[in-house]
Motif scaffolding. Structure first.
Motif, PDB file in Angstrom:
ATOM      1  N   GLY A  48      92.273 -32.522 -10.083  1.00  0.00           N
ATOM      2  CA  GLY A  48      91.846 -31.182  -9.695  1.00  0.00           C
ATOM      3  C   GLY A  48      92.644 -30.159 -10.475  1.00  0.00           C
ATOM      4  N   GLU A  49      93.151 -29.156  -9.781  1.00  0.00           N
ATOM      5  CA  GLU A  49      93.901 -28.093 -10.445  1.00  0.00           C
ATOM      6  C   GLU A  49      95.169 -28.637 -11.105  1.00  0.00           C
ATOM      7  OE1 GLU A  49      95.967 -23.758  -9.465  1.00  0.00           O
ATOM      8  OE2 GLU A  49      94.922 -24.821  -7.874  1.00  0.00           O
ATOM      9  N   TRP A  50      95.465 -28.106 -12.285  1.00  0.00           N
ATOM     10  CA  TRP A  50      96.672 -28.479 -13.029  1.00  0.00           C
ATOM     11  C   TRP A  50      97.250 -27.218 -13.650  1.00  0.00           C
ATOM     12  CZ3 TRP A  50      99.910 -32.504 -14.095  1.00  0.00           C
ATOM     13  CH2 TRP A  50     100.720 -32.406 -15.225  1.00  0.00           C
ATOM     14  N   ALA A  51      98.564 -27.039 -13.515  1.00  0.00           N
ATOM     15  CA  ALA A  51      99.267 -25.955 -14.195  1.00  0.00           C
ATOM     16  C   ALA A  51     100.611 -26.502 -14.652  1.00  0.00           C
ATOM     17  CB  ALA A  51      99.464 -24.756 -13.268  1.00  0.00           C
ATOM     18  N   PHE A  52     101.077 -26.043 -15.808  1.00  0.00           N
ATOM     19  CA  PHE A  52     102.323 -26.538 -16.390  1.00  0.00           C
ATOM     20  C   PHE A  52     103.047 -25.368 -17.023  1.00  0.00           C
ATOM     21  CE2 PHE A  52     104.814 -28.253 -19.917  1.00  0.00           C
ATOM     22  CZ  PHE A  52     105.473 -29.311 -19.305  1.00  0.00           C
ATOM     23  N   ASP A  53     104.257 -25.062 -16.515  1.00  0.00           N
ATOM     24  CA  ASP A  53     105.038 -23.934 -17.028  1.00  0.00           C
ATOM     25  C   ASP A  53     106.512 -24.352 -17.028  1.00  0.00           C
ATOM     26  OD1 ASP A  53     105.979 -21.485 -17.857  1.00  0.00           O
ATOM     27  OD2 ASP A  53     105.480 -20.441 -15.995  1.00  0.00           O
ATOM     28  N   PHE A  54     106.897 -25.124 -18.049  1.00  0.00           N
ATOM     29  CA  PHE A  54     108.218 -25.742 -18.116  1.00  0.00           C
ATOM     30  C   PHE A  54     109.263 -24.745 -18.600  1.00  0.00           C
ATOM     31  CE2 PHE A  54     111.500 -28.452 -20.098  1.00  0.00           C
ATOM     32  CZ  PHE A  54     111.820 -29.235 -19.001  1.00  0.00           C
ATOM     33  N   ARG A  55     109.827 -24.005 -17.652  1.00  0.00           N
ATOM     34  CA  ARG A  55     110.910 -23.054 -17.898  1.00  0.00           C
ATOM     35  C   ARG A  55     111.518 -22.739 -16.537  1.00  0.00           C
ATOM     36  NH1 ARG A  55     109.323 -18.024 -16.141  1.00  0.00           N
ATOM     37  NH2 ARG A  55     107.095 -17.894 -15.732  1.00  0.00           N
ATOM     38  N   VAL A  56     112.759 -22.283 -16.527  1.00  0.00           N
ATOM     39  CA  VAL A  56     113.382 -21.887 -15.267  1.00  0.00           C
ATOM     40  C   VAL A  56     112.532 -20.780 -14.656  1.00  0.00           C
ATOM     41  CG1 VAL A  56     115.417 -20.860 -14.186  1.00  0.00           C
ATOM     42  CG2 VAL A  56     115.701 -22.614 -15.949  1.00  0.00           C
ATOM     43  N   GLY A  57     112.144 -20.968 -13.411  1.00  0.00           N
ATOM     44  CA  GLY A  57     111.239 -20.052 -12.727  1.00  0.00           C
ATOM     45  C   GLY A  57     109.776 -20.401 -12.890  1.00  0.00           C
ATOM     46  N   GLY A  58     109.463 -21.304 -13.818  1.00  0.00           N
ATOM     47  CA  GLY A  58     108.080 -21.726 -14.039  1.00  0.00           C
ATOM     48  C   GLY A  58     107.592 -22.629 -12.925  1.00  0.00           C
ATOM     49  N   ARG A  59     106.269 -22.722 -12.808  1.00  0.00           N
ATOM     50  CA  ARG A  59     105.668 -23.522 -11.743  1.00  0.00           C
ATOM     51  C   ARG A  59     104.704 -24.550 -12.318  1.00  0.00           C
ATOM     52  NH1 ARG A  59     104.804 -21.714  -6.408  1.00  0.00           N
ATOM     53  NH2 ARG A  59     102.622 -22.143  -6.755  1.00  0.00           N
ATOM     54  N   ASP A  60     104.734 -25.717 -11.722  1.00  0.00           N
ATOM     55  CA  ASP A  60     103.759 -26.769 -12.020  1.00  0.00           C
ATOM     56  C   ASP A  60     102.890 -26.973 -10.786  1.00  0.00           C
ATOM     57  OD1 ASP A  60     104.964 -27.165 -14.455  1.00  0.00           O
ATOM     58  OD2 ASP A  60     105.609 -29.218 -14.054  1.00  0.00           O
ATOM     59  N   ILE A  61     101.629 -27.292 -11.024  1.00  0.00           N
ATOM     60  CA  ILE A  61     100.703 -27.660  -9.955  1.00  0.00           C
ATOM     61  C   ILE A  61      99.954 -28.895 -10.412  1.00  0.00           C
ATOM     62  CG2 ILE A  61      98.641 -27.002  -8.640  1.00  0.00           C
ATOM     63  CD1 ILE A  61      99.541 -24.060  -9.026  1.00  0.00           C
ATOM     64  N   ALA A  62      99.849 -29.865  -9.519  1.00  0.00           N
ATOM     65  CA  ALA A  62      99.030 -31.045  -9.777  1.00  0.00           C
ATOM     66  C   ALA A  62      98.282 -31.365  -8.488  1.00  0.00           C
ATOM     67  CB  ALA A  62      99.888 -32.234 -10.195  1.00  0.00           C
ATOM     68  N   GLU A  63      96.967 -31.288  -8.566  1.00  0.00           N
ATOM     69  CA  GLU A  63      96.137 -31.564  -7.397  1.00  0.00           C
ATOM     70  C   GLU A  63      95.136 -32.642  -7.766  1.00  0.00           C
ATOM     71  OE1 GLU A  63      94.677 -28.421  -4.481  1.00  0.00           O
ATOM     72  OE2 GLU A  63      92.849 -28.893  -5.626  1.00  0.00           O
ATOM     73  N   GLY A  64      94.831 -33.504  -6.828  1.00  0.00           N
ATOM     74  CA  GLY A  64      93.843 -34.534  -7.066  1.00  0.00           C
ATOM     75  C   GLY A  64      93.347 -35.130  -5.776  1.00  0.00           C
ATOM     76  N   LYS A  65      92.137 -35.686  -5.833  1.00  0.00           N
ATOM     77  CA  LYS A  65      91.547 -36.344  -4.665  1.00  0.00           C
ATOM     78  C   LYS A  65      91.581 -37.842  -4.874  1.00  0.00           C
ATOM     79  CE  LYS A  65      87.451 -36.635  -1.721  1.00  0.00           C
ATOM     80  NZ  LYS A  65      88.199 -37.485  -0.849  1.00  0.00           N
ATOM     81  N   PHE A  66      92.247 -38.523  -3.947  1.00  0.00           N
ATOM     82  CA  PHE A  66      92.236 -39.980  -3.970  1.00  0.00           C
ATOM     83  C   PHE A  66      90.829 -40.450  -3.626  1.00  0.00           C
ATOM     84  CE2 PHE A  66      96.694 -39.071  -3.434  1.00  0.00           C
ATOM     85  CZ  PHE A  66      97.307 -40.036  -4.216  1.00  0.00           C
ATOM     86  N   HIS A  67      90.316 -41.445  -4.346  1.00  0.00           N
ATOM     87  CA  HIS A  67      88.983 -41.964  -4.070  1.00  0.00           C
ATOM     88  C   HIS A  67      88.942 -42.447  -2.620  1.00  0.00           C
ATOM     89  CE1 HIS A  67      88.320 -41.450  -8.255  1.00  0.00           C
ATOM     90  NE2 HIS A  67      89.154 -42.406  -8.609  1.00  0.00           N
ATOM     91  N   ASP A  68      87.957 -41.986  -1.886  1.00  0.00           N
ATOM     92  CA  ASP A  68      87.818 -42.320  -0.464  1.00  0.00           C
ATOM     93  C   ASP A  68      89.062 -41.947   0.330  1.00  0.00           C
ATOM     94  OD1 ASP A  68      85.262 -43.433  -0.905  1.00  0.00           O
ATOM     95  OD2 ASP A  68      86.191 -45.303  -1.566  1.00  0.00           O
ATOM     96  N   GLY A  69      89.742 -40.890  -0.092  1.00  0.00           N
ATOM     97  CA  GLY A  69      90.965 -40.493   0.595  1.00  0.00           C
ATOM     98  C   GLY A  69      91.185 -39.000   0.532  1.00  0.00           C
ATOM     99  N   PRO A  70      92.420 -38.586   0.817  1.00  0.00           N
ATOM    100  CA  PRO A  70      92.725 -37.159   0.929  1.00  0.00           C
ATOM    101  C   PRO A  70      92.924 -36.481  -0.427  1.00  0.00           C
ATOM    102  CG  PRO A  70      94.708 -38.433   1.288  1.00  0.00           C
ATOM    103  CD  PRO A  70      93.583 -39.428   1.137  1.00  0.00           C
ATOM    104  N   VAL A  71      92.964 -35.158  -0.367  1.00  0.00           N
ATOM    105  CA  VAL A  71      93.351 -34.341  -1.508  1.00  0.00           C
ATOM    106  C   VAL A  71      94.857 -34.123  -1.412  1.00  0.00           C
ATOM    107  CG1 VAL A  71      93.171 -32.072  -2.617  1.00  0.00           C
ATOM    108  CG2 VAL A  71      91.122 -33.186  -1.674  1.00  0.00           C
ATOM    109  N   SER A  72      95.561 -34.438  -2.489  1.00  0.00           N
ATOM    110  CA  SER A  72      97.003 -34.257  -2.570  1.00  0.00           C
ATOM    111  C   SER A  72      97.284 -33.076  -3.490  1.00  0.00           C
ATOM    112  CB  SER A  72      97.643 -35.527  -3.138  1.00  0.00           C
ATOM    113  OG  SER A  72      99.005 -35.325  -3.423  1.00  0.00           O
ATOM    114  N   ARG A  73      98.213 -32.224  -3.084  1.00  0.00           N
ATOM    115  CA  ARG A  73      98.581 -31.069  -3.911  1.00  0.00           C
ATOM    116  C   ARG A  73     100.097 -30.989  -4.021  1.00  0.00           C
ATOM    117  NH1 ARG A  73      96.215 -26.428  -5.882  1.00  0.00           N
ATOM    118  NH2 ARG A  73      97.563 -24.615  -6.091  1.00  0.00           N
TER     119      ARG A  73
END
Length: 153
Positions: A48-73
């Motif tokens: 799902g959503e992905w963001a990558f900001d590798f620096r002090v203060g930066g934010r990463d986001i990784a979201e995905g839906k497990f097949h037949d399971g929940p959405v993890s964020r």
């Protein structure tokens, strides 16, 4: 149904030796294309959503839906980065929109004969219905470190 309000704490340290120089192991975290190659649950998750900001203060986001399971964020903020030495993040996890946990993770890169000793130390707080998941966090992190090892070899 009312949610029981409680918390649990969990901490763990995992150490792995990888047969690559520190710079190569470091780049697997610091370069977005490399991190995308090994991070996550592979074929078990629809990205799902992905963001990558590798620096002090930066934010990463990784979201995905497990097949037949929940959405993890996963949402992380980098609080300290020392080139080829350490990365410190605070991060939060959600399952199907429910706040599961908040953690601080320290990633250390040490040169050893023949490669890199990588140490992941984590301290987490797990909320409400997820309180029992604390001990399982190490298992999930072990899976990520195995994926990193496959990627580096």
């Amino acid at each position: 149904m009312a949610i029981e309000r409680r918390i649990a704490r969990a901490e763990f340290t995992l150490t792995r030796d990888y047969p690559v120089p520190v710079g190569r192991a470091w780049d697997a975290f610091a370069d977005e294309h490399q991190k995308l190659s090994w991070w996550g649950a592979g074929d078990a998750v629809t990205p799902g959503e992905w963001a990558f900001d590798f620096r002090v203060g930066g934010r990463d986001i990784a979201e995905g839906k497990f097949h037949d399971g929940p959405v993890s964020r996963y949402e992380a903020t980098y609080t300290d980065i020392v080139e080829q030495l350490r990365i410190v993040t605070t991060y939060d996890m959600w399952i199907d929109g429910s706040h599961m946990s908040t953690s601080i993770a320290t990633l250390e890169f040490d040169p050893i004969d023949g490669g890199t000793r990588f140490t992941h130390t984590e301290h987490g707080v797990f909320f409400d219905q997820f309180w029992a998941d604390g001990p399982n966090r190490a298992n999930g992190t072990e899976g990520l470190l195995a994926s990193l090892g496959d990627y580096l070899s």
